[in-house]
Design a protein around this motif. Sequence first.
Motif, PDB file in Angstrom:
ATOM      1  N   TYR A  46      42.941  48.422  38.432  1.00  0.00           N
ATOM      2  CA  TYR A  46      42.273  48.296  37.142  1.00  0.00           C
ATOM      3  C   TYR A  46      41.280  47.144  37.249  1.00  0.00           C
ATOM      4  O   TYR A  46      41.598  46.086  37.814  1.00  0.00           O
ATOM      5  CB  TYR A  46      43.329  48.027  36.064  1.00  0.00           C
ATOM      6  N   TYR A  47      40.057  47.330  36.734  1.00  0.00           N
ATOM      7  CA  TYR A  47      39.003  46.322  36.810  1.00  0.00           C
ATOM      8  C   TYR A  47      38.561  45.917  35.406  1.00  0.00           C
ATOM      9  O   TYR A  47      38.401  46.770  34.529  1.00  0.00           O
ATOM     10  CB  TYR A  47      37.790  46.863  37.564  1.00  0.00           C
ATOM     11  N   ALA A  48      38.349  44.623  35.205  1.00  0.00           N
ATOM     12  CA  ALA A  48      37.869  44.112  33.918  1.00  0.00           C
ATOM     13  C   ALA A  48      36.607  43.296  34.156  1.00  0.00           C
ATOM     14  O   ALA A  48      36.582  42.413  35.023  1.00  0.00           O
ATOM     15  CB  ALA A  48      38.937  43.242  33.261  1.00  0.00           C
ATOM     16  N   ARG A  49      35.548  43.607  33.397  1.00  0.00           N
ATOM     17  CA  ARG A  49      34.302  42.858  33.538  1.00  0.00           C
ATOM     18  C   ARG A  49      34.222  41.773  32.480  1.00  0.00           C
ATOM     19  O   ARG A  49      34.264  42.034  31.281  1.00  0.00           O
ATOM     20  CB  ARG A  49      33.074  43.770  33.406  1.00  0.00           C
ATOM     21  N   MET A  50      34.063  40.530  32.942  1.00  0.00           N
ATOM     22  CA  MET A  50      33.990  39.388  32.056  1.00  0.00           C
ATOM     23  C   MET A  50      32.527  38.987  31.832  1.00  0.00           C
ATOM     24  O   MET A  50      31.616  39.572  32.405  1.00  0.00           O
ATOM     25  CB  MET A  50      34.770  38.221  32.659  1.00  0.00           C
ATOM     26  N   GLY A  51      32.321  37.983  31.003  1.00  0.00           N
ATOM     27  CA  GLY A  51      30.976  37.535  30.681  1.00  0.00           C
ATOM     28  C   GLY A  51      30.431  36.521  31.675  1.00  0.00           C
ATOM     29  O   GLY A  51      31.092  36.115  32.632  1.00  0.00           O
ATOM     30  N   GLU A  52      29.201  36.084  31.432  1.00  0.00           N
ATOM     31  CA  GLU A  52      28.519  35.156  32.324  1.00  0.00           C
ATOM     32  C   GLU A  52      29.230  33.807  32.399  1.00  0.00           C
ATOM     33  O   GLU A  52      29.336  33.200  33.465  1.00  0.00           O
ATOM     34  CB  GLU A  52      27.077  34.948  31.857  1.00  0.00           C
ATOM     35  N   ARG A  53      29.732  33.326  31.277  1.00  0.00           N
ATOM     36  CA  ARG A  53      30.376  32.016  31.272  1.00  0.00           C
ATOM     37  C   ARG A  53      31.631  32.028  32.127  1.00  0.00           C
ATOM     38  O   ARG A  53      31.921  31.071  32.844  1.00  0.00           O
ATOM     39  CB  ARG A  53      30.689  31.598  29.844  1.00  0.00           C
ATOM     40  N   PHE A  54      32.389  33.116  32.061  1.00  0.00           N
ATOM     41  CA  PHE A  54      33.563  33.227  32.909  1.00  0.00           C
ATOM     42  C   PHE A  54      33.154  33.287  34.372  1.00  0.00           C
ATOM     43  O   PHE A  54      33.781  32.647  35.225  1.00  0.00           O
ATOM     44  CB  PHE A  54      34.362  34.481  32.542  1.00  0.00           C
ATOM     45  N   ALA A  55      32.088  34.030  34.691  1.00  0.00           N
ATOM     46  CA  ALA A  55      31.632  34.154  36.077  1.00  0.00           C
ATOM     47  C   ALA A  55      31.239  32.802  36.659  1.00  0.00           C
ATOM     48  O   ALA A  55      31.487  32.517  37.836  1.00  0.00           O
ATOM     49  CB  ALA A  55      30.458  35.125  36.153  1.00  0.00           C
ATOM     50  N   GLU A  56      30.643  31.957  35.832  1.00  0.00           N
ATOM     51  CA  GLU A  56      30.255  30.625  36.296  1.00  0.00           C
ATOM     52  C   GLU A  56      31.453  29.808  36.742  1.00  0.00           C
ATOM     53  O   GLU A  56      31.342  28.962  37.632  1.00  0.00           O
ATOM     54  CB  GLU A  56      29.518  29.889  35.173  1.00  0.00           C
ATOM     55  N   LYS A  57      32.587  30.054  36.128  1.00  0.00           N
ATOM     56  CA  LYS A  57      33.796  29.302  36.431  1.00  0.00           C
ATOM     57  C   LYS A  57      34.698  30.033  37.425  1.00  0.00           C
ATOM     58  O   LYS A  57      35.763  29.532  37.767  1.00  0.00           O
ATOM     59  CB  LYS A  57      34.591  29.036  35.147  1.00  0.00           C
ATOM     60  N   ALA A  58      34.294  31.207  37.867  1.00  0.00           N
ATOM     61  CA  ALA A  58      35.140  32.016  38.748  1.00  0.00           C
ATOM     62  C   ALA A  58      34.378  32.426  40.000  1.00  0.00           C
ATOM     63  O   ALA A  58      34.466  33.575  40.451  1.00  0.00           O
ATOM     64  CB  ALA A  58      35.654  33.245  37.999  1.00  0.00           C
ATOM     65  N   GLY A  59      33.614  31.511  40.550  1.00  0.00           N
ATOM     66  CA  GLY A  59      32.920  31.782  41.803  1.00  0.00           C
ATOM     67  C   GLY A  59      31.800  32.779  41.690  1.00  0.00           C
ATOM     68  O   GLY A  59      31.435  33.417  42.690  1.00  0.00           O
TER      69      GLY A  59
END
Length: 280
Positions: free
Chosen positions: A122-135
């Motif tokens: 299962y895949y979940a797409r997060m927002g830009e702010r989360f991506a900044e903190k998750a590599g």
Amino acid sequence: MQGTTVRRVGLLLALVTALAGPAACTSPEPAERPAPDHRAPRGSALAALRSAERATERAGSARVESTTTMGALMSMTADGTLGWRDGITGTLTITYTGGTIADTMRRLGTTSMEARYLPDAYYARMGERFAEKAGGKHWIRYGWDDLEALAGGSGAHLGDQMRSTTPNQSVELLLSSGDVRRAGRETVRGRTATHWSGTVDTAHVTDPGLKQRLTAAGVTSETVDIWVDERNLLVKKVEKARMANGLMTQTAHYDDYGVRVRAERPPRSDTGDFEDLVRQ
């Protein structure tokens, strides 16, 4: 964002997405039951439900719209398409509209996420702010087999529950009910449908797989209402339950049976495995 927070958010989204499925297993909220229709003896009721189960299963896919509220924890909507011929596949857009989950998502820069179901994960797409903190990764991958390890084993049957979100699951639940009854004929979004209602007592469930899912979710009984159209297809489902976080109410509508389902695997370069993100 520290690894602990990434893990907490990831686990929270996995759990909520499981509960958001169109056939989540929940504990009951005592509710006012529709008056039984005595023109439908138990034998004919079970025969009608078996026909609905077969027809819904054969259809293989459908468009789903659902709304869910869970006490002060969250309120949300989900819509998209799901298929169930070879394991669950599909894509849902989930929008958190209230509660503490919406507040958490808002701090992460978005109140919506895309959920993709594939045979292996299962895949979940997060927002830009989360991506900044998750590599720099926008997608989180939850392997079905890996879900058992979440939160020290508390997600032991989460993967199975997340994959049990197809409309025929609600029919399967009612077939396990000891008091299923016809509550009349109604119109659902312009379609004439028969309303079936029942309460499932886990202790009386004979199907081992279903009983395991209910027991693992802490369910002792569950109330289910479904509406079946003249093609024997499920068009609506309503559940009401009392959970640790408060009253859970979920309504789901199903349409466009047989629709083509798309669920592309996100780019590897933009996807982080849940456990890898935690280790970072």
